[in-house]
Structures are given as C-alpha cells and as structure tokens.
Write a protein that holds these residues in place. Sequence first.
Motif, PDB file in Angstrom:
ATOM      1  N   LYS A 122       0.631  -0.933  -0.084  1.00  0.00           N
ATOM      2  CA  LYS A 122       0.140   0.340  -0.363  1.00  0.00           C
ATOM      3  C   LYS A 122       0.847   1.806  -0.021  1.00  0.00           C
ATOM      4  O   LYS A 122       0.452   2.511  -0.372  1.00  0.00           O
ATOM      5  CB  LYS A 122      -0.846   0.033   1.214  1.00  0.00           C
ATOM      6  N   ASP A 147      -4.904  -5.874  -4.155  1.00  0.00           N
ATOM      7  CA  ASP A 147      -5.579  -5.173  -2.644  1.00  0.00           C
ATOM      8  C   ASP A 147      -7.086  -5.855  -3.406  1.00  0.00           C
ATOM      9  O   ASP A 147      -7.146  -6.054  -4.085  1.00  0.00           O
ATOM     10  CB  ASP A 147      -5.566  -4.426  -2.349  1.00  0.00           C
ATOM     11  N   SER A 148      -7.499  -6.527  -2.108  1.00  0.00           N
ATOM     12  CA  SER A 148      -8.900  -7.211  -2.814  1.00  0.00           C
ATOM     13  C   SER A 148      -9.935  -6.597  -3.632  1.00  0.00           C
ATOM     14  O   SER A 148     -10.558  -6.248  -4.248  1.00  0.00           O
ATOM     15  CB  SER A 148      -9.605  -8.335  -1.545  1.00  0.00           C
ATOM     16  N   GLU A 149     -10.184  -5.226  -2.409  1.00  0.00           N
ATOM     17  CA  GLU A 149     -11.138  -3.915  -2.920  1.00  0.00           C
ATOM     18  C   GLU A 149     -10.459  -3.210  -4.430  1.00  0.00           C
ATOM     19  O   GLU A 149     -11.358  -2.881  -5.442  1.00  0.00           O
ATOM     20  CB  GLU A 149     -10.761  -2.729  -1.811  1.00  0.00           C
ATOM     21  N   ASN A 215      -6.759   1.478   7.724  1.00  0.00           N
ATOM     22  CA  ASN A 215      -5.979   0.993   6.324  1.00  0.00           C
ATOM     23  C   ASN A 215      -7.252   1.268   5.361  1.00  0.00           C
ATOM     24  O   ASN A 215      -7.049   1.135   3.838  1.00  0.00           O
ATOM     25  CB  ASN A 215      -6.715  -0.639   6.726  1.00  0.00           C
ATOM     26  N   GLU A 219      -6.502   2.941   1.704  1.00  0.00           N
ATOM     27  CA  GLU A 219      -6.851   2.591   0.586  1.00  0.00           C
ATOM     28  C   GLU A 219      -7.966   3.459  -0.243  1.00  0.00           C
ATOM     29  O   GLU A 219      -7.709   3.034  -1.531  1.00  0.00           O
ATOM     30  CB  GLU A 219      -8.048   1.456   1.236  1.00  0.00           C
TER      31      GLU A 219
HETATM   32 MN    MN Z   1      -7.660  -4.166   1.362  1.00  0.00          MN
END
Ligand code: MN
Length: 384
Positions: A122, A147-149, A215, A219
């Motif tokens: 990140k 990153d999943s998002e 977090n 993001e």
């Molecule tokens: Mn994430």
Amino acid sequence: MKISILGSTGSIGTQTLEIVRDHSDEFSVAAITGNRNIRLLEEQAREFRPALVCAADEAAAMELKIRLADTDIRVEGGKDSITEAAALPEAETAVVSVVGMAGIEPTIAAIRSRKRVALANKETLVAAGNIIKKCEAEYGKCIIPVDSEHSAIFQSMLGMNDKKEIKRIILTASGGEFFGKKKEELKNITPEQALHNPNWDMGAKVTIDSSTLANKGLEVIEAKWLFGVDVDDIRVVVHRQSVLHSAVEFVDNAVIAQLGAPDMRLPIQLALTYPKRLSIPKNELDLISYGSLTFEEPDTDTFYALELAKRAGREGGQMGSTLAAVYNAADEAAVELFMKGRLSYLGISEAIEKAMERHRAAVDPSLEEIYAADKEAREIVRSL
Ligand code: MN
C-alpha cells in the motif's frame, strides 16, 4: 510465466507461492526475497528453485548463502538486492508484497524494466503515488492491484468504454472489530482486543488499521492513484460480511461490483494471469449461506482516521503531496506505540492528526521529500 516475488515470506508472498504450486504448468519462480526469515527463504528456494534469492538483512543473507551452498541458486543481501530482484530480466511479472516504504524503489525498478507489477504494497502508492504514476506514464501502464478492494474495482471496470463514464467508486470496509462502538467505549481497548478480525486473516498492523479505519483511509488514497479519481468521488461503505469487495458506479447509475468469498488467492492470482482466469479449488461463494448482505455508513466521528486520510489524499489533487506520506508514517508509528502499550487506542488517530497539523506539505514531492516527510512524521509521533 516467470515471476519474482518480493516479500515471499509474508502472507501475500506465501499465498502467491501456493498459487504457483497449484498451477506449476503456468508459473515458475525467477526470484524470491525476504527480510531475515532465512529458514523459510531456504525452504522456498529448495522447493521453487528460483535463480536468485535475496535477504534485505545482510547478516541473514550471509547465513542463507551458506545454507544454500549445495545449490546453484544465487544469494544476494541488502536493500539494493531487492531492487535487483525486481528488475531481474528473466521475470515477466514482479509481485511486490514487501512491507512498508521499502516497496517504493523495487516497484519503480520493476516498472522501468517493463514488467507487470502485481502490487500488494500500500505504502508505494499512498506515499509515492505521483512518482509511480509518472513512471507508468513513461514506461507504460503495468500495475495490477492485489489489494482485494482494488482488485474488485479493477474487475468492475473491465469492459468500460471511457473513464469519464465513472461516477464514483464504492469502497467497502469490513468495519473492523469495534464497528458500532462509540469513543466512550474504546478508551481502554488493549492490543489483544484489537487484534481480532472475523473475516480476514491478516497481520497485526493491518488488523489494527482495519479497526481504526486507517486501513480504509490508506485504500482511499491508493484508489485515487490507481484509478485517477478524486478522493471525494470515493465512497466508503461498511459491509460487515466482506463478500462484495467493492464496486464502481457509472454515470447511468449502473453499479458493477465483484463478489466472492473472502480469499486473497483470487486477487493475487488474477493480478498474475489477467486477462486470463484460472480455477481456484474450493472456497466458492455460496450466496444462500449468507442470506443477506448489509451496507452501512461508516462512523467517521468515532473512527476519524478515515477523514484524516481523505484530507491527506485531497492535498495536491492529482499531483499529490507529502501529507499522504505523513499520514501513513504517523499511523505506523502510532500503531507501534499502541502495540507496546505506550499509546491508547484512541491516541492512534490523535497522533496522526497532530503529525499532519505540524507538517508543511509539499505538492508533487520528490522521493527525497517523501522520505523526509516519513521520517519527520515518525519523530513527531514518538515525541508526543
Ligand atoms: Mn484491502
């Protein structure tokens, strides 16, 4: 496909190697790197036979060299060796899953050597997004988010006609351990209480950051750089089940989302294989077993680290500023102090705010300015 995995001993790194193991006909490993976990690095090197293994810690690299003396695997040590691994000619893809600011230079090296970059770090985009974007403008767009998002947003944009058709990004958040609680109830939270996350199995720093919404703040800034949108066009929505991984809303009000069971193997694997998809055994999404999905407004009064991130991400617009690096560094230093019992849970957001207030932000910063801002923010937090 040959891949280099920077940070192979961490959570994303080991899951990447699982994917390689499951699809050995598709992937092979060119290089792996770690910090000082040489026991695991040795084990991985013997199984996956990369040409190069690096340990950022010089002393650890020396010992690893001895341990692997009976093989033809090259072992290198030091920070620069990680950057060397990132640019290794035989690899087509670099997975950047190193921890912290150490991700910036390897990412730049990988872009410059024209690799695909599966980016799991990140800090690289949060702190140095302006530099990474310039680098991509020069060498070609090559970053695919892990990153999943952000992977979900990336997937929701596939087949999009024109970027101008995006109205906003809907970034989902699990809400963390203390969702629904008010400041009054969070005064005496201990590290042990904060370290529990029901949906995702993550490291300590990310788990604390999920509970403070820092977090999600990181993001938001990450999404701004990846997708070229304004921070105010990113809407954070709390979604407790972590099934809808994020969405994109278009000008005609169509909302396209990606759903799936919480499983990092999907975003990691897709970042490697895109535009192709490969099978993943088990862990499919059974919507019926969930029954209903819920969406709620985040409580940014209690968890105001999210608002601070938006403030940091707004500064400098699409040119960025050092304020984002300050946000990131102050949070990291504050979480460290919290874990040691030297800062209260609510003190984490307060410390970030103080560091941001004391910093004089520079717009479109150089790497040197970014590192200086990072250092300054850590010093401010430790001195509080
Ligand atoms: Mn994430």
